[in-house]
Design a protein around this motif. Structure first.
Motif, PDB file in Angstrom:
ATOM      1  N   UNK A  33       1.195  88.645  25.918  1.00  0.00           N
ATOM      2  CA  UNK A  33       1.132  90.068  25.562  1.00  0.00           C
ATOM      3  C   UNK A  33       1.946  90.985  26.461  1.00  0.00           C
ATOM      4  N   UNK A  34       2.367  90.506  27.615  1.00  0.00           N
ATOM      5  CA  UNK A  34       3.110  91.382  28.517  1.00  0.00           C
ATOM      6  C   UNK A  34       4.578  90.982  28.567  1.00  0.00           C
ATOM      7  N   UNK A  35       5.382  91.812  29.218  1.00  0.00           N
ATOM      8  CA  UNK A  35       6.825  91.612  29.253  1.00  0.00           C
ATOM      9  C   UNK A  35       7.190  90.626  30.354  1.00  0.00           C
ATOM     10  N   UNK A  36       7.466  89.389  29.969  1.00  0.00           N
ATOM     11  CA  UNK A  36       7.756  88.331  30.943  1.00  0.00           C
ATOM     12  C   UNK A  36       9.098  88.568  31.621  1.00  0.00           C
ATOM     13  N   UNK A  37      10.003  89.269  30.964  1.00  0.00           N
ATOM     14  CA  UNK A  37      11.324  89.501  31.562  1.00  0.00           C
ATOM     15  C   UNK A  37      11.237  90.366  32.816  1.00  0.00           C
ATOM     16  N   UNK A  38      10.133  91.075  32.984  1.00  0.00           N
ATOM     17  CA  UNK A  38       9.957  91.914  34.171  1.00  0.00           C
ATOM     18  C   UNK A  38       9.337  91.151  35.338  1.00  0.00           C
ATOM     19  N   UNK A  39       8.920  89.898  35.104  1.00  0.00           N
ATOM     20  CA  UNK A  39       8.266  89.100  36.141  1.00  0.00           C
ATOM     21  C   UNK A  39       9.323  88.407  37.002  1.00  0.00           C
ATOM     22  N   UNK A  42       9.053  88.747  43.142  1.00  0.00           N
ATOM     23  CA  UNK A  42       8.519  89.937  43.823  1.00  0.00           C
ATOM     24  C   UNK A  42       7.697  90.840  42.914  1.00  0.00           C
ATOM     25  N   UNK A  43       7.519  90.446  41.658  1.00  0.00           N
ATOM     26  CA  UNK A  43       6.824  91.306  40.701  1.00  0.00           C
ATOM     27  C   UNK A  43       5.978  90.463  39.755  1.00  0.00           C
ATOM     28  N   UNK A  44       4.679  90.675  39.786  1.00  0.00           N
ATOM     29  CA  UNK A  44       3.740  89.948  38.930  1.00  0.00           C
ATOM     30  C   UNK A  44       3.286  90.827  37.777  1.00  0.00           C
ATOM     31  N   UNK A  45       2.683  90.195  36.780  1.00  0.00           N
ATOM     32  CA  UNK A  45       2.120  90.920  35.636  1.00  0.00           C
ATOM     33  C   UNK A  45       0.814  90.249  35.221  1.00  0.00           C
ATOM     34  N   UNK A  46      -0.065  91.028  34.655  1.00  0.00           N
ATOM     35  CA  UNK A  46      -1.294  90.515  34.047  1.00  0.00           C
ATOM     36  C   UNK A  46      -1.030  90.394  32.557  1.00  0.00           C
ATOM     37  N   UNK A  47      -1.436  89.287  31.941  1.00  0.00           N
ATOM     38  CA  UNK A  47      -1.095  89.066  30.541  1.00  0.00           C
ATOM     39  C   UNK A  47      -2.180  88.275  29.824  1.00  0.00           C
ATOM     40  N   UNK A  48      -2.034  88.211  28.509  1.00  0.00           N
ATOM     41  CA  UNK A  48      -3.010  87.559  27.636  1.00  0.00           C
ATOM     42  C   UNK A  48      -2.331  86.583  26.702  1.00  0.00           C
ATOM     43  N   UNK A  49      -3.050  85.543  26.350  1.00  0.00           N
ATOM     44  CA  UNK A  49      -2.674  84.674  25.237  1.00  0.00           C
ATOM     45  C   UNK A  49      -3.722  84.915  24.162  1.00  0.00           C
ATOM     46  N   UNK A 202      -8.282  96.150  28.247  1.00  0.00           N
ATOM     47  CA  UNK A 202      -7.227  95.360  28.860  1.00  0.00           C
ATOM     48  C   UNK A 202      -5.879  96.056  28.800  1.00  0.00           C
ATOM     49  N   UNK A 203      -5.712  96.957  27.852  1.00  0.00           N
ATOM     50  CA  UNK A 203      -4.475  97.743  27.828  1.00  0.00           C
ATOM     51  C   UNK A 203      -4.395  98.662  29.051  1.00  0.00           C
ATOM     52  N   UNK A 204      -5.530  99.259  29.434  1.00  0.00           N
ATOM     53  CA  UNK A 204      -5.564 100.122  30.609  1.00  0.00           C
ATOM     54  C   UNK A 204      -5.444  99.322  31.903  1.00  0.00           C
ATOM     55  N   UNK A 205      -5.650  98.005  31.812  1.00  0.00           N
ATOM     56  CA  UNK A 205      -5.493  97.119  32.960  1.00  0.00           C
ATOM     57  C   UNK A 205      -4.121  96.449  32.961  1.00  0.00           C
ATOM     58  N   UNK A 206      -3.177  97.043  32.235  1.00  0.00           N
ATOM     59  CA  UNK A 206      -1.767  96.630  32.267  1.00  0.00           C
ATOM     60  C   UNK A 206      -1.514  95.253  31.658  1.00  0.00           C
ATOM     61  N   UNK A 207      -2.347  94.844  30.697  1.00  0.00           N
ATOM     62  CA  UNK A 207      -2.181  93.514  30.104  1.00  0.00           C
ATOM     63  C   UNK A 207      -1.258  93.501  28.902  1.00  0.00           C
ATOM     64  N   UNK A 208      -0.895  94.672  28.383  1.00  0.00           N
ATOM     65  CA  UNK A 208      -0.162  94.730  27.110  1.00  0.00           C
ATOM     66  C   UNK A 208       1.093  95.579  27.272  1.00  0.00           C
ATOM     67  N   UNK A 209       2.224  95.027  26.850  1.00  0.00           N
ATOM     68  CA  UNK A 209       3.449  95.822  26.748  1.00  0.00           C
ATOM     69  C   UNK A 209       3.562  96.326  25.312  1.00  0.00           C
TER      70      UNK A 209
END
Length: 304
Positions: A33-39, A42-49, A202-209
């Motif tokens: 659900x999140x933008x993997x190209x930004x990972x 030095x930069x992590x992301x929270x995401x969902x399957x 989860x959107x407010x927790x940065x899980x969704x682009x």
């Protein structure tokens, strides 16, 4: 030791899965659900399957490390995630690997924990630490840091945390902070194949682009947002009596208005119907215990 003293705990309930190979980012980009190209490293992301119907299956933090993308799914459910990823591998030039035996997860939290690790209070910021990586929690910096550390040299890594001024704490201490903040943790608080990401904030927790394009479950997730279809939300709650089992109905008088999720020491999470909260004049109860709710400070108010 004060309640909010900086400390750390080994998080056994999270394992590590690695996706390597030249197509690793493209492969995950079409699934999560999140933008993997930004990972990056030095930069992590929270995401969902998610399911194709936009329901929760797995959540994890994503970080670049050693030429691979690392995910930290629930330990007991990582085989399920690997199985699902393999279903979509097809001709992608990737390798999928369970690294739970070679990497371990640690959480550092409490006042001053991020500073002790040299991390900014910026969601997803990451830096090397003791042969692994330390990450400002990409969901909410108030949760502290997530560390992925090698099993080989793990005792030395813990000694480095001690030397940084972090006290040894328990996972219960961490969960008390997490639940009080109103942050769910995987299948303990969200029922796989049933939970809706936006109901659980989860959107407010940065899980969704909202700009990355298609991924599994994207259409229904976007429809839920833009058509304002949310009827329930997850709330941090406080109980003035014994903590009932997760799944126990929350009632307003004789009316069922929600359901309890996980909790610790008189604090819990509950999925509550918004319309009923707006009109509530009597106290909410769960079993024989009175319950009070509040909106988390990090999300916009949803009821008056």
């Amino acid at each position: 030791m004060t309640v909010d003293a900086a400390g750390y705990a080994v998080l056994e309930r999270r394992g590590v899965v690695a996706v390597s190979g030249e197509d690793r980012a493209v492969f995950l980009q079409g699934l999560v659900s999140n933008d993997v190209t930004a990972v990056t490293d030095q930069r992590a992301a929270y995401s969902l399957f998610l399911t194709p119907q936009g329901k929760f299956l797995h959540d994890f933090i994503l970080i670049g490390f050693g030429g691979a993308l690392l995910l930290d799914p629930e330990t007991e459910r990582r085989a399920d995630l690997l199985k699902r990823l393999k279903m979509y591998k097809l001709r992608s030039k990737i390798a999928l690997e369970d690294r739970a035996e070679s990497l371990r997860i640690v959480v550092a939290f409490g006042s001053g924990a991020l500073a002790a690790l040299g991390l900014p209070e910026e969601a997803g910021a990451a830096r090397p630490f003791a042969g692994g990586v330390a990450i400002t929690d990409p969901r909410l910096p108030a949760l502290g840091a997530r560390l992925i550390l090698p099993v080989d040299g793990f005792d030395d890594a813990l000694a480095a945390l001690d030397a940084a001024g972090l006290a040894r704490r328990t996972v219960t201490d961490y969960d008390r902070l997490r639940v009080t903040l109103g942050v769910p943790d995987g299948s303990a608080d969200m029922i796989p194949d049933k939970a809706i990401p936006l109901e659980n904030r989860l959107d407010a927790l940065n899980a969704v682009s909202w700009t990355k394009g298609c991924y599994m479950g994207q259409e229904l997730t976007a429809r839920t947002k833009y058509r304002a279809l949310i009827k329930k939300k997850l709330f941090p709650v406080t109980l003035d009596g014994p903590l009932p089992e997760p799944g126990t109905p929350v009632t307003l008088g004789d009316k069922e208005v929600g359901e309890l999720r996980g909790g610790v020491d008189g604090h819990a999470l509950a999925l509550l119907r918004l319309a009923d909260l707006e009109d509530a004049t009597a106290p909410l109860t769960v079993g024989t215990t009175r319950l009070s709710w509040r909106a988390p400070e990090w999300d916009a108010p949803v009821v008056a």
